[in-house]
Design a protein around this motif. Structure first.
Motif, PDB file in Angstrom:
ATOM      1  N   UNK A  54     -18.168  22.936  55.131  1.00  0.00           N
ATOM      2  CA  UNK A  54     -17.725  24.392  55.430  1.00  0.00           C
ATOM      3  C   UNK A  54     -17.483  24.895  53.723  1.00  0.00           C
ATOM      4  N   UNK A  55     -17.920  25.890  53.455  1.00  0.00           N
ATOM      5  CA  UNK A  55     -17.694  26.704  51.859  1.00  0.00           C
ATOM      6  C   UNK A  55     -16.233  26.918  51.922  1.00  0.00           C
ATOM      7  N   UNK A  56     -15.920  27.222  50.437  1.00  0.00           N
ATOM      8  CA  UNK A  56     -14.536  27.377  50.364  1.00  0.00           C
ATOM      9  C   UNK A  56     -14.074  28.889  51.003  1.00  0.00           C
ATOM     10  N   UNK A  57     -14.741  29.708  50.549  1.00  0.00           N
ATOM     11  CA  UNK A  57     -14.359  31.079  51.241  1.00  0.00           C
ATOM     12  C   UNK A  57     -14.064  31.087  52.692  1.00  0.00           C
ATOM     13  N   UNK A  58     -15.135  30.487  53.517  1.00  0.00           N
ATOM     14  CA  UNK A  58     -14.996  30.325  54.831  1.00  0.00           C
ATOM     15  C   UNK A  58     -13.672  29.483  55.169  1.00  0.00           C
ATOM     16  N   UNK A  67     -10.491  31.052  57.240  1.00  0.00           N
ATOM     17  CA  UNK A  67     -10.176  30.321  58.418  1.00  0.00           C
ATOM     18  C   UNK A  67      -8.488  30.009  58.359  1.00  0.00           C
ATOM     19  N   UNK A  68      -8.147  29.482  57.164  1.00  0.00           N
ATOM     20  CA  UNK A  68      -6.896  29.126  57.062  1.00  0.00           C
ATOM     21  C   UNK A  68      -5.918  30.149  56.998  1.00  0.00           C
ATOM     22  N   UNK A  69      -6.354  31.287  56.399  1.00  0.00           N
ATOM     23  CA  UNK A  69      -5.372  32.850  56.544  1.00  0.00           C
ATOM     24  C   UNK A  69      -5.541  33.069  58.012  1.00  0.00           C
ATOM     25  N   UNK A 127      -3.002  31.152  59.870  1.00  0.00           N
ATOM     26  CA  UNK A 127      -1.465  31.732  59.349  1.00  0.00           C
ATOM     27  C   UNK A 127      -1.046  33.136  60.293  1.00  0.00           C
ATOM     28  N   UNK A 128      -2.114  34.044  60.363  1.00  0.00           N
ATOM     29  CA  UNK A 128      -2.047  35.246  60.781  1.00  0.00           C
ATOM     30  C   UNK A 128      -1.755  35.080  62.413  1.00  0.00           C
ATOM     31  N   UNK A 129      -2.534  34.094  63.034  1.00  0.00           N
ATOM     32  CA  UNK A 129      -2.777  33.868  64.386  1.00  0.00           C
ATOM     33  C   UNK A 129      -1.266  33.395  64.919  1.00  0.00           C
ATOM     34  N   UNK A 130      -0.716  32.405  63.980  1.00  0.00           N
ATOM     35  CA  UNK A 130       0.507  31.844  64.399  1.00  0.00           C
ATOM     36  C   UNK A 130       1.643  32.895  64.485  1.00  0.00           C
ATOM     37  N   UNK A 189      -4.619  38.120  49.339  1.00  0.00           N
ATOM     38  CA  UNK A 189      -4.698  36.765  49.048  1.00  0.00           C
ATOM     39  C   UNK A 189      -5.965  36.418  49.264  1.00  0.00           C
ATOM     40  N   UNK A 190      -6.618  36.382  50.247  1.00  0.00           N
ATOM     41  CA  UNK A 190      -8.163  36.390  50.337  1.00  0.00           C
ATOM     42  C   UNK A 190      -8.968  36.719  49.316  1.00  0.00           C
TER      43      UNK A 190
END
Length: 78
Positions: free
Chosen positions: A1-5, A9-11, A14-17, A61-62
């Motif tokens: 998976x590319x860095x931006x993707x 996904x990580x961000x 975080x929001x989903x949590x 941040x993104x």
């Protein structure tokens, strides 16, 4: 998976949590949302506005951490 993707996904997770926490409190401890910890404003309003601010912060941040793609700026030479 590319860095931006991966970053996106990580961000998103975080929001989903944060959002799952909001939903679970409403589902299982709704009385918590009625409490007024700051200046008579209830937890539901504070948490809701916090979710909106968190979404904006995560978007910034993104935008700041995203790397340009290889095809960016090449016009129609793809």
């Amino acid at each position: 998976m590319k860095y931006n993707a991966r970053l996106g996904m990580v961000l998103f997770i975080v929001y989903l949590l944060l959002y799952i926490g909001f939903v679970l409190i409403n589902a299982f401890k709704p009385s918590v949302m009625e409490e007024t910890p700051i200046a008579g404003v209830n937890v539901a309003i504070l948490y809701g506005f916090s979710l909106i601010i968190a979404a904006l912060v995560l978007a910034l941040v993104y935008g700041a951490l995203c790397k340009p793609s290889d095809s960016e700026g090449q016009g129609s030479e793809q």
